[in-house]
Write an enzyme that holds these catalytic residues in place. Structure first.
Site, PDB file in Angstrom:
ATOM      1  N   LYS A 169     -13.310   2.736   0.517  1.00 26.53           N
ATOM      2  CA  LYS A 169     -13.002   2.701   1.951  1.00 26.53           C
ATOM      3  C   LYS A 169     -14.254   3.126   2.728  1.00 26.53           C
ATOM      4  O   LYS A 169     -14.727   4.250   2.587  1.00 26.53           O
ATOM      5  CB  LYS A 169     -11.829   3.622   2.255  1.00 26.53           C
ATOM      6  N   THR A 175      -6.820  -1.201   9.774  1.00 24.77           N
ATOM      7  CA  THR A 175      -6.663  -0.234  10.868  1.00 24.77           C
ATOM      8  C   THR A 175      -6.398  -0.885  12.220  1.00 24.77           C
ATOM      9  O   THR A 175      -7.247  -1.600  12.758  1.00 24.77           O
ATOM     10  CB  THR A 175      -7.876   0.703  11.007  1.00 24.77           C
ATOM     11  N   ARG A 235      -8.854  18.478   9.098  1.00 27.87           N
ATOM     12  CA  ARG A 235      -7.823  18.578  10.124  1.00 27.87           C
ATOM     13  C   ARG A 235      -7.845  19.970  10.742  1.00 27.87           C
ATOM     14  O   ARG A 235      -8.242  20.943  10.089  1.00 27.87           O
ATOM     15  CB  ARG A 235      -6.431  18.308   9.538  1.00 27.87           C
ATOM     16  N   ARG A 255       0.839  -1.196   0.000  1.00 24.97           N
ATOM     17  CA  ARG A 255       0.000   0.000   0.000  1.00 24.97           C
ATOM     18  C   ARG A 255       0.876   1.249   0.000  1.00 24.97           C
ATOM     19  O   ARG A 255       1.788   1.379   0.813  1.00 24.97           O
ATOM     20  CB  ARG A 255      -0.911  -0.004   1.226  1.00 24.97           C
TER      21      ARG A 255
END
Length: 488
Positions: free
Chosen positions: A223, A281, A77, A36
């Site tokens: 995802k 994860t 963020r 990845r």
């Protein structure tokens, strides 16, 4: 068949730790099937160098290794603090400033990357920072500022992620930077392209369209990490090629207690839609620092395998951890043990009815035969890898050999559970000749022994995609020759 043939596939994220001399070679030797590239970090030059090295090593060891490019997506963020870090106390007021010229942050306020956040939230909402470690409750909206009260405080540093409990933020799934990264991924000829924070099938189709415009036909990975994605799970799954259970942001948005049930739902939905599924994860998060996993992590990985996931993924464990090779080795042995201890019996009562494709019908018939005849394996002579994927959805008790002359097809099959992709050129051969040569090749490579029986799926026209329409049952004889047991 070698007892150490692992059915579940392993993804490993590349990063500074894997750039160290000899580490990438050890990772692939330890069993990594797909690597990845995290486009949230690194430069195009770094990604290109890593892909080149992966292709070089995989060719030298004679094994197919896929490459997945993971787009950053529109992750919200906070901006930076004047002193890099602040300490927030429970009950204090803290403001999120939604304008481009927000001042450097301090103990009272900080800017945010998504300026439209002030329009998306309302009084009473809970905002979560740094993967939920810090929580804020919205108490007022003051122009371009969101006024909050700190519910759970702590240390907060630069550029940490922000989510709203329950989801519902209205960013597009693909940012302008993501679109630029798709072009870079196309140049690198990646095999899989992961779309972060998708909300609908339209997000997946947009990514596919942009990729095709740059000459890439990478398989699209959805995802699942937004609450809205759960609401649209079936349509997203149907639009994608691969689904990822992205448990980080998903757990923040919907609450960690809901994750186990949703993970099982996502895996089950993917299998029902004939799509590949990855579980990701923090699977071995403690191994970022420690040489062995916790027992809870072992159980987490094993349960994902038992649930039927095609692949399990390592993130920081390999990208920046202290023990990247040990993490892959641990993942390998956990998967092998889970596969040995829990045998899957195909429930044909739940198999789909009224199939529209012949190759799907052949795949289901092959699984039925495999359940009732003692076979060493099933050989899929495939152009695109589609038949191997349909076969793997039934979770066979025998290995599936996906033989193709196309490198991109073999690398796509490297992500499918139970499937072992092998280079085999059937061009110009009749179906019967190709079947016998395939058995001879697998015999010479040590996959088959005299007396083994195998089932072969193929098409009348070997060079056509999606043309699988025949099964043959063959027995392995002296020297790898075959004895025909009949067409099915």
């Amino acid at each position: 068949m070698n007892a150490n043939f692992r059915r579940t596939k392993i993804l490993a994220t590349l990063g500074p730790a894997t750039d160290q001399p000899g580490v990438l070679e050890q990772l692939l030797e330890a069993g990594v099937n797909v690597v990845r590239l995290n486009f949230s970090h690194g430069t195009p030059e770094q990604h290109a160098a890593r892909v080149a090295k992966v292709r070089e090593i995989s060719a030298s060891i004679g094994r197919e290794v896929g490459v997945l490019a993971d787009l950053q997506g529109p992750k919200i963020r906070i901006e930076k603090f004047a002193n890099d870090k602040v300490l927030l106390a429970n009950g204090q007021e803290f403001r999120l400033i939604c304008r481009a010229d927000a001042p450097m942050g301090d103990e009272t306020q900080v800017g945010v990357s998504y300026l439209g956040l002030v329009s998306d939230v309302k009084v009473g909402d809970t905002l979560l920072l740094d993967d939920g470690l810090i929580s804020l409750q919205v108490t007022a909206l003051d122009g371009d500022a969101i006024v909050t009260t700190v519910l759970a405080g702590g240390a907060l540093s630069n550029r940490k992620g922000l989510n709203r409990l329950g989801g519902g933020l209205s960013l597009d799934a693909l940012s302008e930077q993501d679109k630029e990264h798709i072009a870079i991924a196309a140049e690198l000829d990646v095999d899989f392209l992961a779309v972060s924070f998708c909300r609908s099938a339209a997000d997946i189709e947009l990514a596919r369209s942009i990729a095709k415009s740059h000459g890439s036909f990478a398989h699209i990975v959805a995802k699942i990490e937004r609450a809205e994605a759960i609401e649209n799970l079936v349509e997203i799954t149907q639009a994608s090629d691969v689904v990822m259970v992205a448990r980080g942001d998903l757990g923040v948005e919907i609450g960690d207690a809901e994750l186990p049930g949703l993970q099982k739902l996502i895996i089950r939905t993917a299998l029902e839609c004939n799509k590949v599924v990855i579980t990701a994860t923090q699977m071995l998060q403690s191994m970022v620092d420690n040489p062995i996993p916790t027992r809870a992590e072992v159980l987490d990985v094993a349960n994902s395998v038992i649930d039927g996931t095609d692949a399990v993924m390592l993130s920081a464990e390999t990208a920046s951890g202290s023990h990247p090779v040990k993490a892959v080795e641990a993942m390998n042995r956990i998967c092998l043990a889970a596969e040995r201890q829990f045998k899957h019996d195909t429930d044909f009562e739940k198999a789909p009815r009224n199939l529209q494709r012949v190759d799907q019908a052949i795949a289901m018939a092959a699984m039925f035969v495999a359940e009732h005849i003692n076979l060493r394996g099933i050989i899929a002579l495939t152009e695109s890898g589609g038949t191997a994927r349909y076969l793997s959805r039934f979770r066979a008790n025998v290995p599936l050999f996906g033989l193709s002359r196309f490198g991109y097809s073999r690398r796509r099959m490297s992500l499918m559970r139970d499937v072992y992709p092998i280079n085999f050129d059937s061009e110009g051969q009749s179906m019967r000749v190709a079947a016998r040569k395939a058995v001879k090749q697998l015999f010479d490579q040590g996959f088959l022994e005299i007396g083994d029986r195998v089932l072969i799926t193929s098409g009348d026209h070997m060079e056509q995609h999606g043309a699988t329409n025949t099964m043959r049952l063959l027995a392995v004889a002296e020297g790898g020759k075959t004895e025909g047991l009949g067409d099915l």
